[in-house]
Design an enzyme around this catalytic site. Structure first.
Site, PDB file in Angstrom:
ATOM      1  N   SER A 137       4.680   0.323   9.074  1.00 43.39           N
ATOM      2  CA  SER A 137       4.303  -1.035   8.685  1.00 43.39           C
ATOM      3  C   SER A 137       3.056  -1.492   9.431  1.00 43.39           C
ATOM      4  O   SER A 137       2.986  -1.407  10.662  1.00 43.39           O
ATOM      5  CB  SER A 137       5.445  -2.010   8.981  1.00 43.39           C
ATOM      6  OG  SER A 137       6.524  -1.800   8.120  1.00 43.39           O
ATOM      7  N   HIS A 184       5.500  -9.120   9.987  1.00 43.86           N
ATOM      8  CA  HIS A 184       6.860  -8.826  10.431  1.00 43.86           C
ATOM      9  C   HIS A 184       6.893  -7.867  11.621  1.00 43.86           C
ATOM     10  O   HIS A 184       7.919  -7.765  12.302  1.00 43.86           O
ATOM     11  CB  HIS A 184       7.708  -8.284   9.265  1.00 43.86           C
ATOM     12  CG  HIS A 184       7.415  -6.873   8.864  1.00 43.86           C
ATOM     13  ND1 HIS A 184       6.643  -6.550   7.776  1.00 43.86           N
ATOM     14  CD2 HIS A 184       7.802  -5.688   9.396  1.00 43.86           C
ATOM     15  CE1 HIS A 184       6.589  -5.245   7.638  1.00 43.86           C
ATOM     16  NE2 HIS A 184       7.270  -4.693   8.618  1.00 43.86           N
ATOM     17  N   ASP A 235       2.378 -11.339   4.458  1.00 41.24           N
ATOM     18  CA  ASP A 235       2.877 -10.505   5.557  1.00 41.24           C
ATOM     19  C   ASP A 235       1.732  -9.848   6.331  1.00 41.24           C
ATOM     20  O   ASP A 235       1.812  -8.677   6.704  1.00 41.24           O
ATOM     21  CB  ASP A 235       3.841  -9.441   5.034  1.00 41.24           C
ATOM     22  CG  ASP A 235       4.707  -8.860   6.155  1.00 41.24           C
ATOM     23  OD1 ASP A 235       4.720  -9.433   7.261  1.00 41.24           O
ATOM     24  OD2 ASP A 235       5.355  -7.811   5.931  1.00 41.24           O
TER      25      ASP A 235
END
Length: 474
Positions: free
Chosen positions: A206, A103, A133
């Site tokens: 992230s 993402h 992911d």
């Protein structure tokens, strides 16, 4: 002599106390050692401009000229524009492979990597995996890059110290410390195996690494649970043992290649286990076997998979992850519980990605004698042409249609609803209500407390165990 012995015992006691209370005085050495391998990631994406909408005032309005002038002044807003995003990542090889979250780079036209020393390099996307992911990038550097290695996430214990590194909120390189709060968390994905930690993780973290105190990456920081978008001490890192397999496939193929068994499965409940004579509610119940590897190996609906490739199966989630991590084309031994005993099947695994692209249809059963009756809290009927049209099934479909369900019955509590189709009872096909009554009586004579029914709803199969104490005419 006694004084020497006493001194030795005292020394051992102090050493044991020190070991029991051991904790790092500082994480500075680890931060210094591994920070050069942690990177900031900046992406750029072209975003389509806003389209001109309909007039916001009626034609002829005294404000029409004013709003037309306003639209003309802001006409540039409709042109394509550039959008940027920030995230983190880490280098896993000296030749420039970098791991991050999918993402972070999804839809990016340009990906820029900033290293700890301030140097910036453009990155190419090697491959991504939306299910976990994870994304793999590659940069070309003039000299070998400092890198970090994956550890064994299965060895991480609740309470172990961990460090999260990355670029939170775009503020640049940052380190936070905490502990492993929980293991084996699932959020929404089929292959989820998250480590929960209270180490501060925020937006921008992230894709960054979660280190153990040996300096090994045991997770990739992926998500936070927060009512306001900031860290409240509940963060999630995808376990390294999942990430390693994905990264290896992305490096080799540029895509994932997961094993595929070719069955629809559900968890085994206590009453289902009792109905089948299983000692414990473990394993994965096969609710349907469409065309594929399992069908070719002789697997049947109603089988319970208790072992896969030599590993005991606890539930459907564990089986899905294990099958997905197994090499495509490998022939594995699958042990199933069938008719009160175990059988071993040899299955040559297919590839999940290809199977998903083909959208294999569910198998459909065959013909029925018209009859209607109340049984086990349900009004049951054979398949008529009108019912078949209402349910969207073939008129010659075998089984019993659930016309009504008493809301006070066990059937309702177990989730059966009007419109469901019962195709098997006691792991045998049924064509009439009399067949169902026979299966119920056989289960009662065998000392079972429940009977296993195979239900289809909109083509999707599911097993339900109903108590046979309610098996009487109403």
């Amino acid at each position: 002599m006694w004084s020497l012995l006493l001194a030795a015992l005292l020394t051992m006691s102090l050493a044991m106390q020190a070991a029991a209370q051991a904790r790092p005085e500082s994480f500075a050495d680890l931060a210094d050692r591994f920070s050069p391998s942690v990177v900031n990631i900046t992406t750029a994406t072209t975003v389509a401009g806003r389209e001109e909408g309909s007039p916001i005032v009626p034609e002829g309005s005294p404000f029409e000229d004013f709003f037309r002038e306003f639209q003309d002044r802001n006409r540039g807003d409709r042109a394509p524009r550039r959008s940027s995003a920030l995230g983190s990542g880490f280098v896993i090889s000296e030749d420039g492979f970098i791991v991050t979250n999918n993402h972070v780079i999804a839809g990016a036209d340009e990906i820029s990597i900033e290293f700890f020393n301030g140097k910036t390099l453009d990155a190419e996307l090697v491959g991504t995996d939306e299910k976990t992911d994870i994304a793999l990038l590659k940069v070309e550097a003039d000299s070998p890059l400092p890198f970090v290695s994956f550890g064994d996430s299965d060895l991480a214990r609740v309470g172990d110290w961990v460090l999260a590194m990355g670029n939170p909120l775009g503020q640049g390189f940052s380190v936070s410390a905490g502990i492993v709060s929980a293991r084996n968390r699932a959020l929404s994905g089929t292959y989820d195996d998250y480590i929960q930690t209270d180490a501060a993780i925020n937006r921008g973290n992230s894709g960054g690494p979660l280190f153990n105190l040996d300096g090994e990456v045991i997770g990739v920081n992926t998500a936070i649970l927060s009512p306001n978008g900031g860290s409240i001490g509940i963060g999630f890192s995808m376990a390294s043992n999942v990430v390693k397999g994905v990264v290896n496939q992305l490096q080799e193929f540029g895509e994932t290649r997961r094993g595929w068994l070719g069955v629809r499965i559900q968890d085994v409940t206590e009453d289902m286990a009792d109905a089948m004579g299983l000692d414990a509610a473990k394993g994965a119940m096969v609710s349907d076997v469409p065309e594929g590897p399992a069908m070719e190996a002789g697997m049947k609906a109603g089988d319970v998979i208790v072992s896969f490739d030599g590993v005991e199966v606890d539930d459907t989630r564990g089986l899905v992850r294990q099958v997905g991590a197994t090499q495509v084309g490998k022939t594995v031994r699958v042990m199933v519980w069938r008719d009160g005993k175990t059988e071993t099947l040899k299955v040559t695994l297919g590839r999940r990605e290809e199977a998903e692209a083909e959208a294999v249809p569910a198998a459909q059963p065959g013909a029925e004698v018209p009859l209607e009756k109340d049984l086990m809290g349900m009004k049951l009927s054979s398949v008529t042409s009108d019912l078949a049209e209402q349910l969207g099934i073939d008129a010659d479909t075998e089984g019993l249609v659930v016309r009504e369900v008493d809301e006070m019955s066990d059937a309702y509590e177990k989730g059966l609803r009007a419109g469901d189709l019962i195709t098997e009872a006691g792991q045998q096909k049924i064509e009439t209500v009399a067949d169902l009554e026979t299966r119920v009586e056989e289960a009662r004579e065998a000392g079972r407390k429940s009977i296993l029914l195979l239900i289809r709803r909109e083509g999707e199969p599911r097993f339900v165990a109903l108590p046979i104490g309610d098996a009487k005419d109403e």
